[in-house]
Design a protein around this motif. Structure first.
Motif, short mmCIF file in Angstrom:
data_model
loop_
_atom_site.label_atom_id
_atom_site.label_comp_id
_atom_site.label_asym_id
_atom_site.label_seq_id
_atom_site.Cartn_x
_atom_site.Cartn_y
_atom_site.Cartn_z
N SER A 2 -3.99 16.07 1.37
CA SER A 2 -4.96 17.15 1.56
C SER A 2 -4.31 18.27 2.35
O SER A 2 -3.62 18.02 3.32
N ALA A 3 -4.58 19.49 1.94
CA ALA A 3 -4.12 20.66 2.68
C ALA A 3 -5.36 21.39 3.19
O ALA A 3 -6.17 21.86 2.40
N ILE A 4 -5.50 21.45 4.50
CA ILE A 4 -6.66 22.08 5.11
C ILE A 4 -6.18 23.32 5.84
O ILE A 4 -5.35 23.24 6.74
N ARG A 5 -6.68 24.45 5.42
CA ARG A 5 -6.25 25.71 6.01
C ARG A 5 -6.77 25.84 7.44
O ARG A 5 -7.84 25.37 7.77
N SER A 6 -6.00 26.53 8.24
CA SER A 6 -6.39 26.78 9.63
C SER A 6 -7.74 27.48 9.66
O SER A 6 -7.99 28.41 8.90
N GLY A 7 -8.61 26.99 10.53
CA GLY A 7 -9.92 27.58 10.67
C GLY A 7 -11.00 26.95 9.80
O GLY A 7 -12.17 27.22 9.99
N GLU A 8 -10.60 26.12 8.83
CA GLU A 8 -11.58 25.44 8.00
C GLU A 8 -12.15 24.24 8.74
O GLU A 8 -11.43 23.55 9.45
N VAL A 9 -13.42 23.98 8.53
CA VAL A 9 -14.06 22.83 9.14
C VAL A 9 -13.66 21.61 8.33
O VAL A 9 -13.63 21.63 7.10
N TYR A 10 -13.32 20.54 9.03
CA TYR A 10 -12.87 19.32 8.36
C TYR A 10 -13.57 18.12 8.97
O TYR A 10 -13.73 18.03 10.18
N ALA A 11 -13.98 17.21 8.13
CA ALA A 11 -14.55 15.94 8.59
C ALA A 11 -13.94 14.83 7.75
O ALA A 11 -13.73 15.00 6.55
N PRO A 12 -13.59 13.72 8.36
CA PRO A 12 -13.02 12.62 7.59
C PRO A 12 -14.00 12.12 6.54
O PRO A 12 -15.20 12.30 6.66
N SER A 13 -13.46 11.50 5.54
CA SER A 13 -14.26 10.99 4.43
C SER A 13 -15.22 9.89 4.90
O SER A 13 -14.89 9.09 5.76
N ASP A 14 -16.38 9.87 4.29
CA ASP A 14 -17.35 8.81 4.57
C ASP A 14 -17.21 7.65 3.58
O ASP A 14 -18.07 6.79 3.51
N ARG A 15 -16.13 7.66 2.82
CA ARG A 15 -15.97 6.61 1.80
C ARG A 15 -15.89 5.24 2.45
O ARG A 15 -15.16 5.03 3.41
N THR A 16 -16.65 4.34 1.91
CA THR A 16 -16.63 2.95 2.39
C THR A 16 -16.18 2.01 1.28
O THR A 16 -16.20 0.81 1.44
N ASP A 17 -15.76 2.59 0.15
CA ASP A 17 -15.41 1.78 -1.00
C ASP A 17 -13.91 1.51 -1.14
O ASP A 17 -13.45 1.11 -2.20
N LEU A 18 -13.15 1.70 -0.10
CA LEU A 18 -11.72 1.44 -0.18
C LEU A 18 -11.49 -0.07 -0.28
O LEU A 18 -12.05 -0.83 0.50
N PRO A 19 -10.68 -0.50 -1.24
CA PRO A 19 -10.47 -1.93 -1.44
C PRO A 19 -9.67 -2.60 -0.32
O PRO A 19 -9.71 -3.81 -0.16
N ALA A 20 -8.95 -1.81 0.44
CA ALA A 20 -8.13 -2.35 1.52
C ALA A 20 -8.04 -1.30 2.62
O ALA A 20 -8.35 -0.12 2.39
N PRO A 21 -7.63 -1.71 3.81
CA PRO A 21 -7.46 -0.72 4.88
C PRO A 21 -6.49 0.38 4.44
O PRO A 21 -5.54 0.13 3.70
N ALA A 22 -6.76 1.57 4.87
CA ALA A 22 -5.93 2.72 4.50
C ALA A 22 -5.28 3.30 5.74
O ALA A 22 -5.79 3.18 6.84
N HIS A 23 -4.14 3.93 5.53
CA HIS A 23 -3.40 4.59 6.61
C HIS A 23 -3.49 6.09 6.37
O HIS A 23 -3.24 6.58 5.27
N PHE A 24 -3.87 6.82 7.40
CA PHE A 24 -3.94 8.27 7.31
C PHE A 24 -3.00 8.86 8.35
O PHE A 24 -2.95 8.40 9.49
N ALA A 25 -2.27 9.87 7.95
CA ALA A 25 -1.38 10.57 8.88
C ALA A 25 -1.69 12.06 8.77
O ALA A 25 -2.03 12.55 7.69
N MET A 26 -1.56 12.77 9.88
CA MET A 26 -1.87 14.19 9.90
C MET A 26 -0.66 14.95 10.44
O MET A 26 0.02 14.49 11.35
N LEU A 27 -0.43 16.10 9.87
CA LEU A 27 0.66 16.96 10.29
C LEU A 27 0.13 18.39 10.37
O LEU A 27 -0.46 18.88 9.41
N HIS A 28 0.30 19.01 11.52
CA HIS A 28 -0.07 20.41 11.66
C HIS A 28 1.14 21.24 11.28
O HIS A 28 2.21 21.12 11.89
#
Length: 129
Positions: A2-28
């Motif tokens: 995902s590419a989120i532009r500076s100044g945009e409001v962002y909220a993590p996904s509410d998905r609960t249907d992931l079949p396994a734990p997921a890893h998320f990494a963020m880079l500014h």
């Protein structure tokens, strides 16, 4: 990715249907980095790259991101870190930016490349950026 532009409001996904734990990494990513790399690619001043889509599904881009993480986490040399950052940022600029700069290959660059290679061979033990 995902590419989120500076100044945009962002909220993590509410998905609960992931079949396994997921890893998320963020880079500014500083816009100046994108601007500098685009200008270096074009060999002239260009506008800031613009990405019209926020979600990119691209295996190569994911591999480049992971390689950048490895370069940072393993505290590699400045040159390895710079190369991983350049590879990661230049790929989406070239492939996905709606205003991607045209890149031209110059035949006259051989002398500059040879000079850079000679420098790298002479100072291979140094932490070159």
């Amino acid at each position: 990715m995902s590419a989120i532009r500076s100044g945009e409001v962002y909220a993590p996904s509410d998905r609960t249907d992931l079949p396994a734990p997921a890893h998320f990494a963020m880079l500014h990513i500083r816009p100046t980095w994108l601007h500098t790399i685009a200008a270096e690619m074009a060999e002239k001043f260009v506008s800031l790259p613009f990405f019209s889509t926020a979600f990119l599904t691209d295996a190569k881009l994911n591999r480049l991101f992971l390689a950048l993480q490895v370069a940072v986490d393993q505290k590699n040399s400045n040159l390895e870190h710079d190369e991983a950052l350049w590879d990661f940022l230049s790929y989406p600029i070239r492939r996905y930016a709606s205003n991607s700069p045209s890149v031209r290959f110059l035949k006259s660059s051989y002398a500059a490349v040879r000079l850079a290679c000679d420098y790298l061979h002479a100072y291979y033990g140094s932490d070159i950026s």
